[in-house]
Motif scaffolding. Structure first.
Motif, PDB file in Angstrom:
ATOM      1  N   SER A  41       0.874  -1.314   0.037  1.00  0.00           N
ATOM      2  CA  SER A  41       0.093  -0.060  -0.006  1.00  0.00           C
ATOM      3  C   SER A  41       0.891   1.254   0.049  1.00  0.00           C
ATOM      4  O   SER A  41       0.347   2.326  -0.377  1.00  0.00           O
ATOM      5  CB  SER A  41      -0.918  -0.093   1.330  1.00  0.00           C
ATOM      6  OG  SER A  41      -0.072   0.215   2.407  1.00  0.00           O
ATOM      7  N   LYS A  42       2.255   1.207   0.340  1.00  0.00           N
ATOM      8  CA  LYS A  42       3.132   2.319   0.275  1.00  0.00           C
ATOM      9  C   LYS A  42       3.960   2.131  -0.807  1.00  0.00           C
ATOM     10  O   LYS A  42       4.976   2.935  -1.035  1.00  0.00           O
ATOM     11  CB  LYS A  42       3.796   2.101   1.801  1.00  0.00           C
ATOM     12  CG  LYS A  42       3.097   2.369   2.882  1.00  0.00           C
ATOM     13  CD  LYS A  42       3.774   2.318   4.097  1.00  0.00           C
ATOM     14  CE  LYS A  42       3.140   2.461   5.448  1.00  0.00           C
ATOM     15  NZ  LYS A  42       2.168   3.442   5.390  1.00  0.00           N
ATOM     16  N   GLY A  43       3.550   1.346  -1.721  1.00  0.00           N
ATOM     17  CA  GLY A  43       4.358   1.252  -3.187  1.00  0.00           C
ATOM     18  C   GLY A  43       5.515   0.560  -3.070  1.00  0.00           C
ATOM     19  O   GLY A  43       6.517   0.592  -3.636  1.00  0.00           O
ATOM     20  N   ILE A  44       5.704  -0.294  -1.987  1.00  0.00           N
ATOM     21  CA  ILE A  44       7.035  -1.055  -1.848  1.00  0.00           C
ATOM     22  C   ILE A  44       6.711  -2.587  -2.328  1.00  0.00           C
ATOM     23  O   ILE A  44       5.856  -3.187  -1.871  1.00  0.00           O
ATOM     24  CB  ILE A  44       7.547  -1.153  -0.418  1.00  0.00           C
ATOM     25  CG1 ILE A  44       7.907   0.377   0.224  1.00  0.00           C
ATOM     26  CG2 ILE A  44       8.764  -1.954   0.068  1.00  0.00           C
ATOM     27  CD1 ILE A  44       7.924   0.424   1.675  1.00  0.00           C
ATOM     28  N   GLY A  45       7.485  -2.976  -3.298  1.00  0.00           N
ATOM     29  CA  GLY A  45       7.302  -4.225  -3.911  1.00  0.00           C
ATOM     30  C   GLY A  45       7.405  -5.562  -2.931  1.00  0.00           C
ATOM     31  O   GLY A  45       8.473  -5.383  -1.773  1.00  0.00           O
ATOM     32  N   VAL A  46       6.829  -6.592  -3.017  1.00  0.00           N
ATOM     33  CA  VAL A  46       6.994  -7.515  -1.842  1.00  0.00           C
ATOM     34  C   VAL A  46       6.704  -8.952  -2.574  1.00  0.00           C
ATOM     35  O   VAL A  46       5.873  -9.069  -3.510  1.00  0.00           O
ATOM     36  CB  VAL A  46       5.810  -7.449  -0.676  1.00  0.00           C
ATOM     37  CG1 VAL A  46       5.596  -8.461   0.019  1.00  0.00           C
ATOM     38  CG2 VAL A  46       5.768  -6.280  -0.100  1.00  0.00           C
ATOM     39  N   LYS A  47       7.588  -9.850  -2.095  1.00  0.00           N
ATOM     40  CA  LYS A  47       7.590 -11.154  -2.309  1.00  0.00           C
ATOM     41  C   LYS A  47       7.103 -12.007  -1.063  1.00  0.00           C
ATOM     42  O   LYS A  47       8.368 -12.100  -0.265  1.00  0.00           O
ATOM     43  CB  LYS A  47       8.605 -11.744  -3.164  1.00  0.00           C
ATOM     44  CG  LYS A  47       8.405 -13.253  -3.498  1.00  0.00           C
ATOM     45  CD  LYS A  47       9.546 -13.869  -4.392  1.00  0.00           C
ATOM     46  CE  LYS A  47       9.179 -15.335  -4.643  1.00  0.00           C
ATOM     47  NZ  LYS A  47      10.123 -16.290  -4.319  1.00  0.00           N
ATOM     48  N   HIS A  48       6.068 -12.371  -0.848  1.00  0.00           N
ATOM     49  CA  HIS A  48       5.756 -13.149   0.321  1.00  0.00           C
ATOM     50  C   HIS A  48       5.908 -14.685   0.171  1.00  0.00           C
ATOM     51  O   HIS A  48       4.996 -15.246  -0.538  1.00  0.00           O
ATOM     52  CB  HIS A  48       4.397 -12.552   0.879  1.00  0.00           C
ATOM     53  CG  HIS A  48       3.986 -13.502   2.226  1.00  0.00           C
ATOM     54  ND1 HIS A  48       2.547 -13.471   2.602  1.00  0.00           N
ATOM     55  CD2 HIS A  48       4.932 -13.888   3.177  1.00  0.00           C
ATOM     56  CE1 HIS A  48       2.600 -14.206   3.618  1.00  0.00           C
ATOM     57  NE2 HIS A  48       3.818 -14.273   4.105  1.00  0.00           N
ATOM     58  N   ASP A  49       6.823 -15.155   0.765  1.00  0.00           N
ATOM     59  CA  ASP A  49       7.328 -16.688   0.728  1.00  0.00           C
ATOM     60  C   ASP A  49       6.258 -17.370   1.638  1.00  0.00           C
ATOM     61  O   ASP A  49       6.485 -17.153   2.868  1.00  0.00           O
ATOM     62  CB  ASP A  49       8.702 -16.967   0.937  1.00  0.00           C
ATOM     63  CG  ASP A  49       8.835 -18.411   0.770  1.00  0.00           C
ATOM     64  OD1 ASP A  49       8.100 -19.051   0.635  1.00  0.00           O
ATOM     65  OD2 ASP A  49      10.180 -18.471   0.490  1.00  0.00           O
ATOM     66  N   LYS A  50       5.621 -18.368   1.332  1.00  0.00           N
ATOM     67  CA  LYS A  50       4.507 -18.842   2.404  1.00  0.00           C
ATOM     68  C   LYS A  50       5.097 -20.440   2.555  1.00  0.00           C
ATOM     69  O   LYS A  50       4.144 -21.211   2.811  1.00  0.00           O
ATOM     70  CB  LYS A  50       3.314 -18.815   2.008  1.00  0.00           C
ATOM     71  CG  LYS A  50       2.738 -17.466   1.889  1.00  0.00           C
ATOM     72  CD  LYS A  50       1.070 -17.510   1.321  1.00  0.00           C
ATOM     73  CE  LYS A  50       0.421 -15.982   1.436  1.00  0.00           C
ATOM     74  NZ  LYS A  50      -0.895 -15.944   0.996  1.00  0.00           N
TER      75      LYS A  50
END
Length: 71
Positions: A41-50
């Motif tokens: 939501s703040k424009g920061i890219g994320v890769k959430h490893d589950k």
């Protein structure tokens, strides 16, 4: 398979070693989902490893505490 969870939200868990759950609403995956959403939501890219690390440890015959041992 189960993942580390939050003891206060687990009905039958009394001991911290029992704080595991496959329910992503009460385990650390939910925390990752929330953090990922806030960052995106703040424009920061994320890769959430589950990845289910509990399952990977069990395949090696390790208990969860052994994941923190440095070799």
């Amino acid at each position: 398979m189960s993942v580390k969870s939050f003891l206060p939200v687990l009905k039958d868990a009394k001991n911290p070693n029992d704080a595991i759950s496959s329910d992503e609403r009460v385990n650390v995956i939910s925390l990752g989902d929330r953090l990922a959403g806030n960052l995106m939501s703040k424009g920061i890219g994320v890769k959430h490893d589950k990845t289910n690390m509990t399952q990977k440890l069990l395949k090696k015959g390790w208990r969860s505490a052994q994941a923190y041992i440095s070799w």
